[in-house]
Motif scaffolding. Structure first.
Motif, short mmCIF file in Angstrom:
data_model
loop_
_atom_site.label_atom_id
_atom_site.label_comp_id
_atom_site.label_asym_id
_atom_site.label_seq_id
_atom_site.Cartn_x
_atom_site.Cartn_y
_atom_site.Cartn_z
N LEU A 59 5.04 -10.15 -8.85
CA LEU A 59 5.55 -9.82 -7.52
C LEU A 59 7.07 -9.83 -7.47
CD1 LEU A 59 3.06 -11.80 -5.25
CD2 LEU A 59 2.83 -9.53 -6.25
N THR A 75 5.46 -4.82 -2.57
CA THR A 75 4.20 -5.41 -3.01
C THR A 75 3.04 -4.42 -2.91
OG1 THR A 75 4.95 -7.60 -2.31
CG2 THR A 75 2.60 -7.33 -2.66
N LEU A 90 3.05 -2.12 -5.79
CA LEU A 90 2.68 -2.86 -6.99
C LEU A 90 1.17 -3.04 -7.05
CD1 LEU A 90 3.53 -4.54 -9.49
CD2 LEU A 90 3.65 -6.53 -7.97
N ASN A 123 -5.29 -3.58 0.47
CA ASN A 123 -4.19 -2.70 0.09
C ASN A 123 -4.23 -1.41 0.91
OD1 ASN A 123 -2.10 -1.39 -1.12
ND2 ASN A 123 -3.07 -1.14 -3.10
#
Length: 525
Positions: free
Chosen positions: A59, A65, A68, A405
């Motif tokens: 992170l 984030t 990622l 997500n």
């Protein structure tokens, strides 16, 4: 000295073995059906954790984030495990699994992360908050109490009140912006917008508004903005509590912000109201809360204060959404021009304030706000497993944090054409249901029949399931009124448009001045 080195290595090795054991162990899930025996399930795959830190080092990337998480999904799949510090986490990356977690198995994922920061923001107990508490009977009661006020139907008197409050405050905001625009090219636009949003919420929920030069009011609005940014950030101390000593000043700042807000609400609102008798009419949300004191022994005065603080704090989401929309419009002036054409058409010669009831007549404006929500992919607040369970055949242990997500969903080529482009039109569909014209006449007046697409199950800006954002109608409605009326009066510019950077994984903007320039439109409106 050598002995100390051996001791450190041995300790780190011990920690690493513990983490590896936790990483690879199978989860025992006990079924609620007596006829079936408990089963063991393998945990979802994921990157190998480091000692002490787990996967926290990942992170530290310069990428947001959310991006990622999407990159990791390409390697480990639509569901994968992360170990952050000593905390087990899973990341969910596609629509089917999101529905499985939040809808089909929502009863197993009603918890919230036990972060120290969350406790500090809500009087030492995050369960005082509606958004950050674990699911409970009290939480269900609080949501039911708030629903009729925060999610009213467009035929209800509450909807009419929302529109009237939004219009009256927007009119004041426009006058303030014009006045400041005459005196200076650089005006604190975000501060004005946040004060307007705060007054909308205070008027609608408490029947009270404050002047823009009221020092205590302005301070509270600034602190709400700081807290909104804070909640949307992540810190190492969330997963490594033993770092708390190094975050002492930060925690003190959070306590100061929240206690100042609480004191303002108590002194300027709650203490000036008398508890209502259930037979008395309820004029606003505050009356409904006070009335609940006599109806439910489990509801305390503190519960009311925290609920009011929580809902009023929702104005920060509206203000940040409006500011983010203005930033996108600076980058895409052609979109701003289309909104202005809609606004001019709706406001007409009488040049009235645009209201909630104009939303259907300005589909492109609402589509633009939705496109901002899609592009920002504001993260859904993490959920926590309240018991051992199974997702997609993988075991999920109790207390596992579940990250949804939303970025992967909102930038998936399977659902969106050119997902990295800013295209509000993607939310519009053509409808001829409103007319009896023949096809040739319809083609000539095609622009009159655009509307917001109704069936988009893959677009979840406010989450789904029993913890769906209860204030989403307030966010959309007040956001629409502000964007439409600001664009009707002003053109928006940024002194160096090439320097604009937008975080694609968050709707929250830093609580600092944003150098957007407003210029009165040449048209006399």
């Amino acid at each position: 000295m050598l002995f100390l080195c051996y001791l450190i290595i041995a300790t780190m090795s011990f920690w690493y073995l513990l983490i590896l054991n936790k990483h690879f162990r199978k989860i025992k899930v006990v079924t609620t059906e007596p006829s079936k025996e408990a089963k063991f399930y393998q945990q979802a795959p994921g990157p190998l954790p480091w000692p002490i830190l787990g996967n926290l080092h990942l992170l530290a990337s310069q990428k947001p984030t959310a991006e990622l998480f999407t990159d990791l999904s390409k390697k480990f799949g639509n569901i994968y495990s992360l170990t952050l510090g000593a905390t087990k986490c899973i990341v969910i990356n596609n629509l089917e699994l999101i529905k499985e977690v939040l809808n089909q198995n929502g009863k197993f994922f009603g918890g919230r992360p036990n972060f120290m920061r969350y406790h500090q923001l809500f009087g030492g107990d995050r369960n005082n908050s509606l958004a950050l508490c674990d699911w409970s009977i009290l939480q269900k009661k609080r949501r039911n109490l708030a629903r009729r006020h925060c999610s009213p139907r467009d035929t209800s008197p509450y909807f009419s009140k929302m529109s009237n409050v939004g219009c009256s405050e927007t009119k004041i905001l426009i006058e303030k912006l014009k006045e400041s625009n005459n005196n200076s090219k650089h005006i604190p636009i975000k501060s004005f917008v946040q004060r307007a949003c705060a007054n909308m919420f205070f008027q609608y929920m408490c029947s009270v508004r404050f002047e823009y030069n009221d020092y205590d009011f302005c301070e509270v609005v600034d602190f709400f903005d700081e807290i909104f940014w804070e909640i949307n950030q992540g810190y190492a101390v969330d997963f490594l509590p033993w770092l708390a000593l190094f975050y002492k000043n930060h925690m003190s700042k959070l306590i100061h912000w929240s206690s100042t807000i609480r004191r303002f609400i108590l002194n300027r609102i709650i203490n000036k109201r008398n508890e209502l008798n259930s037979s008395q009419p309820q004029e606003d949300f505050t009356d409904a809360l006070l009335n609940s004191l006599t109806e439910d022994k489990n509801v305390s005065r503190d519960t009311i204060m925290f609920m009011l603080e929580d809902f009023i704090g929702g104005h920060s989401a509206v203000g940040n959404l409006v500011m983010l929309t203005l930033i996108y419009l600076v980058k895409h002036p052609n979109v701003a021009n289309k909104i202005q054409l809609e606004a001019d058409s709706v406001s007409g010669k009488e040049q009235r304030i645009i209201s909630f009831y104009d939303i259907d007549s300005m589909p492109f404006t609402m589509a633009t706000i939705l496109e901002v929500l899609r592009c920002s992919s504001s993260p859904i607040v993490p959920h926590v497993a309240t018991e051992d369970t199974v997702i997609c055949g993988y075991g999920v242990a109790k207390d596992t944090i579940v990250f949804i997500n939303n970025h992967n969903l909102n930038h998936n080529k399977f659902y969106w054409k050119k997902p990295n482009c800013f295209q509000p039109e993607r939310f519009l569909e053509y409808s001829i249901e409103k007319t009896d014209m023949n096809p040739n006449e319809v083609k000539k007046t095609k622009s009159q029949f655009w509307q917001i697409k109704k069936n988009m199950p893959y677009f979840l800006p406010f989450s789904i399931g029993k913890r769906t954002c209860i204030g989403q109608n307030l966010v959309r409605g007040f956001g629409f009124i502000l964007v439409a009326n600001i664009l009707r009066q002003f053109n928006v510019y940024y002194e160096n448009v090439n320097n604009i950077e937008i975080n694609m994984g968050c709707i929250a903007l830093p609580a600092k001045p944003i150098p957007i320039v407003l210029v009165k439109r040449n048209k006399n409106i």
